[in-house]
Design an enzyme around this catalytic site. Structure first.
Site, PDB file in Angstrom:
ATOM      1  N   PHE A 252       2.686   4.803  -0.366  1.00 40.23           N
ATOM      2  CA  PHE A 252       1.696   5.707  -1.164  1.00 40.23           C
ATOM      3  C   PHE A 252       2.824   7.010  -0.171  1.00 40.23           C
ATOM      4  CE2 PHE A 252      -0.597   9.764   1.544  1.00 40.23           C
ATOM      5  CZ  PHE A 252      -0.787  10.478   0.398  1.00 40.23           C
ATOM      6  N   ASP A 253       3.814   7.367  -1.073  1.00 42.66           N
ATOM      7  CA  ASP A 253       4.647   8.500  -1.075  1.00 42.66           C
ATOM      8  C   ASP A 253       4.630   9.775  -1.808  1.00 42.66           C
ATOM      9  OD1 ASP A 253       7.130  10.379   0.232  1.00 42.66           O
ATOM     10  OD2 ASP A 253       7.568   8.156   0.914  1.00 42.66           O
ATOM     11  N   ILE A 254       5.312  10.663  -2.001  1.00 45.04           N
ATOM     12  CA  ILE A 254       6.218  11.395  -3.644  1.00 45.04           C
ATOM     13  C   ILE A 254       6.120  10.752  -4.597  1.00 45.04           C
ATOM     14  CG2 ILE A 254       6.547  14.246  -1.522  1.00 45.04           C
ATOM     15  CD1 ILE A 254       9.382  13.015  -2.604  1.00 45.04           C
TER      16      ILE A 254
ATOM     17  N   LYS B  45       0.927  -1.233   0.051  1.00 50.38           N
ATOM     18  CA  LYS B  45       0.022  -0.248  -0.322  1.00 50.38           C
ATOM     19  C   LYS B  45       0.938   1.164   0.313  1.00 50.38           C
ATOM     20  CE  LYS B  45      -3.800  -2.380   2.323  1.00 50.38           C
ATOM     21  NZ  LYS B  45      -3.303  -3.395   2.817  1.00 50.38           N
TER      22      LYS B  45
ATOM     23  N   ARG C  30     -14.745 -13.240   5.141  1.00 51.64           N
ATOM     24  CA  ARG C  30     -15.373 -14.013   5.687  1.00 51.64           C
ATOM     25  C   ARG C  30     -16.698 -15.629   5.611  1.00 51.64           C
ATOM     26  NH1 ARG C  30     -11.237 -11.369   7.325  1.00 51.64           N
ATOM     27  NH2 ARG C  30     -10.679 -10.682   9.308  1.00 51.64           N
TER      28      ARG C  30
ATOM     29  N   GLY D 287      -7.522 -13.438   5.475  1.00 51.71           N
ATOM     30  CA  GLY D 287      -6.398 -13.735   6.659  1.00 51.71           C
ATOM     31  C   GLY D 287      -6.297 -14.246   7.048  1.00 51.71           C
TER      32      GLY D 287
END
Length: 188
Positions: free
Chosen positions: A23-25, A21, A137, A166
């Site tokens: 997320f950064d510049i 996941k 589920r 999971g």
């Protein structure tokens, strides 16, 4: 660590879904994805912001790694979106809009909860793209912190390409839990 294990699994010929996941510049995303793509992981997740996706696609270059964009986490509901200052509206519509923007930015697919599968599949831009679905589920299993869930059978029926499962597998006897999932799918 986890990345070393993922690389080893890939070297052994297994499929690897790297759920970071990111997320950064843009420059950081481009460089990170460039490095990760050398291992030829099958899937890599980034946050669904168009500038992040564009940078990830650029960083991937010609690698086989598929870039998947996170729409909204399956642990979130409308109240959570309000607290995060996300614009008003039905969560299904917001997810569909985010998925469309992700595909337009170059993503190979998206991560979306079971509750948005049908509406994403109806979107002409998204109907043939990859949709990976967490929040799975099996019947009678604990929901835990998930808020937008479905059974494995229902998720596939609504259009999921792949499922993320999971705790219903890892809590307790893993072998028995996997067999329960297989039995659930075979009963349909």
């Amino acid at each position: 660590g986890g990345l070393e294990l993922a690389c080893e699994l890939k070297k052994r010929g297994l499929h690897v879904f790297l759920d970071l996941k990111l997320f950064d510049i843009s420059n950081t995303i481009k460089n990170a994805v460039s490095g990760l793509s050398e291992a030829k992981f099958d899937f890599l997740t980034v946050q669904g912001d168009p500038q992040v996706i564009k940078a990830a696609v650029e960083g991937r270059g010609t690698s086989v790694t598929k870039i998947l964009a996170v729409t909204f986490l399956t642990s979130l509901n409308r109240k959570d979106l309000d607290q995060n200052l996300i614009i008003p509206g039905e969560i299904q519509n917001l997810v569909c809009s985010r998925a469309e923007k992700a595909i337009l930015a170059g993503a190979d697919g998206v991560i979306a909860s079971p509750q948005e599968l049908s509406i994403i599949r109806e979107n002409p831009l998204c109907m043939k793209k990859i949709i990976v679905t967490p929040g799975i589920r099996p019947t009678n299993s604990a929901v835990d912190d998930q808020k937008r869930v479905a059974t494995p059978y229902d998720a596939f029926k609504m259009g999921a390409s792949y499922l993320v499962i999971g705790r219903p597998i890892t809590k307790g006897n893993i072998r028995k839990n996997i067999q329960k999932l297989i039995d659930h799918l075979n009963q349909r």
